[in-house]
Design an enzyme around this catalytic site. Structure first.
Site, short mmCIF file in Angstrom:
data_model
loop_
_atom_site.label_atom_id
_atom_site.label_comp_id
_atom_site.label_asym_id
_atom_site.label_seq_id
_atom_site.Cartn_x
_atom_site.Cartn_y
_atom_site.Cartn_z
CD GLU A 55 -1.01 37.36 13.42
OE1 GLU A 55 -0.02 36.59 13.49
OE2 GLU A 55 -2.15 36.99 13.68
CG LEU A 298 -2.31 1.08 5.11
CD1 LEU A 298 -3.35 0.47 6.04
CD2 LEU A 298 -1.05 1.41 5.89
N1 LIG Z 1 5.56 2.73 -5.59
C1 LIG Z 1 5.09 3.17 -4.44
O1 LIG Z 1 4.66 4.33 -4.31
C2 LIG Z 1 5.10 2.26 -3.25
C3 LIG Z 1 4.91 2.78 -1.97
C4 LIG Z 1 4.91 1.91 -0.90
C5 LIG Z 1 5.08 0.55 -1.12
N2 LIG Z 1 5.27 0.09 -2.36
C6 LIG Z 1 5.43 -1.37 -2.63
O2 LIG Z 1 4.28 -2.01 -2.15
C7 LIG Z 1 4.64 -3.31 -1.74
C8 LIG Z 1 4.09 -3.58 -0.35
O3 LIG Z 1 2.69 -3.54 -0.45
P1 LIG Z 1 1.77 -4.05 0.71
O4 LIG Z 1 0.38 -3.82 0.23
O5 LIG Z 1 2.21 -5.41 1.16
O6 LIG Z 1 2.19 -3.06 1.89
P2 LIG Z 1 1.42 -2.03 2.82
O7 LIG Z 1 0.10 -1.69 2.24
O8 LIG Z 1 2.36 -0.93 3.09
O9 LIG Z 1 1.21 -2.86 4.14
C9 LIG Z 1 0.21 -3.82 4.20
C10 LIG Z 1 0.15 -4.45 5.55
O10 LIG Z 1 -0.35 -3.52 6.52
C11 LIG Z 1 -0.90 -4.26 7.58
N3 LIG Z 1 -2.19 -3.73 8.01
C12 LIG Z 1 -2.56 -3.57 9.29
N4 LIG Z 1 -3.81 -3.12 9.38
C13 LIG Z 1 -4.25 -2.97 8.12
C14 LIG Z 1 -5.47 -2.57 7.59
N5 LIG Z 1 -6.49 -2.18 8.34
N6 LIG Z 1 -5.60 -2.58 6.26
C15 LIG Z 1 -4.58 -2.94 5.47
N7 LIG Z 1 -3.39 -3.35 5.92
C16 LIG Z 1 -3.22 -3.37 7.24
C17 LIG Z 1 -1.11 -5.69 7.08
O11 LIG Z 1 -0.14 -6.52 7.72
P3 LIG Z 1 -0.49 -7.09 9.17
O12 LIG Z 1 -1.81 -7.77 9.05
O13 LIG Z 1 0.63 -7.97 9.53
O14 LIG Z 1 -0.57 -5.90 10.05
C18 LIG Z 1 -0.83 -5.59 5.61
O15 LIG Z 1 -0.30 -6.76 5.06
C19 LIG Z 1 6.13 -3.43 -1.79
O16 LIG Z 1 6.51 -4.10 -2.97
C20 LIG Z 1 6.57 -1.99 -1.86
O17 LIG Z 1 7.79 -1.85 -2.56
C21 LIG Z 1 5.28 0.89 -3.44
#
Ligand SMILES: NC(=O)c1ccc[n+]([C@@H]2O[C@H](COP(=O)([O-])OP(=O)(O)OC[C@H]3O[C@@H](n4cnc5c(N)ncnc54)[C@H](OP(=O)(O)O)[C@@H]3O)[C@@H](O)[C@H]2O)c1
Length: 361
Positions: A55, A298
């Site tokens: 505004e 996640l």
């Molecule tokens: N195409 C897309 O849009 C896209 C986007 C992102 C990623 N990706 C792919 O996804 C893959 C990675 O997937 P991801 O599932 O391993 O990775 P993520 O979901 O990004 O990370 C998972 C990690 O987060 C940590 N975490 C901490 N607290 C959590 C909770 N409350 N709940 C869940 N996780 C928690 C855990 O590790 P800690 O226990 O050590 O903390 C868990 O292993 C890769 O291949 C990547 O290239 C694709």
């Protein structure tokens, strides 16, 4: 020239506020248009916190505004914040009518601006295109009305809903135009959040690389045991980083060359990050909108916790098959009635990909 409808002036104000490079976190996006004798004589938008409200920006026009109507997307403020109140500025402007799309959800100000204007004899109407104006600021309304930010999950997937190959390769599933569109999402987000799994697999920067951006979103890494390597590319670009851990973590200090990092613990029973507590904390930091760009682990966790409001999915014309990683890892769903079901808000092509906006709340 044909006379314009009242709605069209409010649409003009909404379109002004929509400009992606001006997301004035933690403040709401606001646009304003002033009309005198059927002509738009001034426009304003709120560009950044601490600068002129919409505004005030519009009222800086050097001309007589006597008898004019001011259209604004959000109730004018009536209190001193970082800038003086807009309501008093309107009162001294000669404007005789104010049309407001939506009242302010902030309890400190809500209703006060409208009251002040009406008490001063200014004809004040509220509610024109209110839903569209609210949609400009879903995060701002969410923070005041629900005590937590608006959460949007962004995913790039193949047509069969896969986000990475079996060995974790995902760059790039979507095309250039979709990736440019993600930069727009980041520009509008207060925070971009991912899991350590994605940091380890993709080594992303997670910043916004649009020219003219006013501020970088806060980057939030959900990393229970601080597994993020000190050599991560995250640290090499400007902007703040918040590491959310699952408990007290012994760590040497994190790299600070271009970025400022801090570590906050959000302990849960299983030692991982309690995402609900994390969102509460982000709300306290005045984070309005969180863009989640995480992997299936996640994303599944926050979906199961009922914390996802919206998904933006870029579907590529490709198939990866069932050895590839699924879009989300959720708890087991045995009955169809327990499925997650949303509402398509928008579906369109972006380059060769299809962009789907799905509302879940
Ligand atoms: N195409 C897309 O849009 C896209 C986007 C992102 C990623 N990706 C792919 O996804 C893959 C990675 O997937 P991801 O599932 O391993 O990775 P993520 O979901 O990004 O990370 C998972 C990690 O987060 C940590 N975490 C901490 N607290 C959590 C909770 N409350 N709940 C869940 N996780 C928690 C855990 O590790 P800690 O226990 O050590 O903390 C868990 O292993 C890769 O291949 C990547 O290239 C694709």
């Amino acid at each position: 020239m044909a006379e314009r409808s009242e709605d069209s002036y409010m649409w003009q104000a909404i379109d002004l506020a929509r400009q992606p490079l001006f997301a004035p976190h933690p403040n709401p996006r606001v646009g304003c248009v002033i009309v005198v004798d059927g002509q738009v004589v001034a426009e304003g938008l709120h560009r950044a916190a601490g600068t002129d409200h919409a505004e005030v920006a519009a009222l800086k026009v050097e001309r007589d505004l006597k008898g004019g109507t001011l259209y604004v997307t959000l109730e004018p403020c009536a209190t001193h914040g970082r800038t003086p109140p807009c309501s008093t500025r309107i009162l001294s402007s000669g404007i005789s009518r104010v049309v407001i799309a939506s009242p302010d959800p902030n309890p400190v100000n809500g209703g006060l601006g409208i009251k002040q204007l009406r008490e001063a004899g200014i004809q004040t109407e509220v509610g024109m295109l209110a839903d569209d104006a609210r949609a400009l600021n879903r995060g701002f309304f969410s923070r005041y009305e629900r005590g937590r930010p608006w959460v949007t999950v962004k995913i790039a997937a193949t047509l069969d809903g896969r986000v990475a190959t079996a060995n974790g390769e995902s760059q790039w599933i979507s095309g250039e135009a979709a990736r440019a569109d993600v930069q727009l999402l980041r520009a509008q987000a207060s925070a971009v959040l991912t899991g350590v799994g994605t940091v380890l697999a993709d080594d992303p920067r997670l910043n916004c690389r649009m020219d003219g951006l006013q501020r970088q979103p806060l980057r939030v890494i959900v990393d229970s045991h601080l597994r993020t390597p000190k050599t991560a590319t995250l640290f090499t670009v400007e902007g703040d980083i918040l590491f959310a851990t699952g408990g007290k973590v012994e760590s040497e200090s994190l790299p600070t060359s271009e970025s400022q990092s801090r570590i906050v613990s959000f302990e849960s029973a299983d030692g991982r990050v309690d995402c609900r507590k994390l969102l509460d904390y982000l709300s306290e930091l005045e984070v309005n909108d969180v863009l989640v760009e995480a992997g299936p682990t996640l994303v599944g966790e926050i979906l199961d916790a009922g914390l996802v409001d919206e998904m933006v999915i870029y579907l590529a014309p490709a198939i990866l098959g069932d050895s590839a990683k699924a879009m989300v890892i959720t708890s087991v769903i045995n009955r169809l009635t327990d499925r997650y079901r949303g509402k398509f808000e928008d579906v369109r092509f972006v380059g060769d990909d299809i962009r789907i906006q799905l509302l879940l709340s």
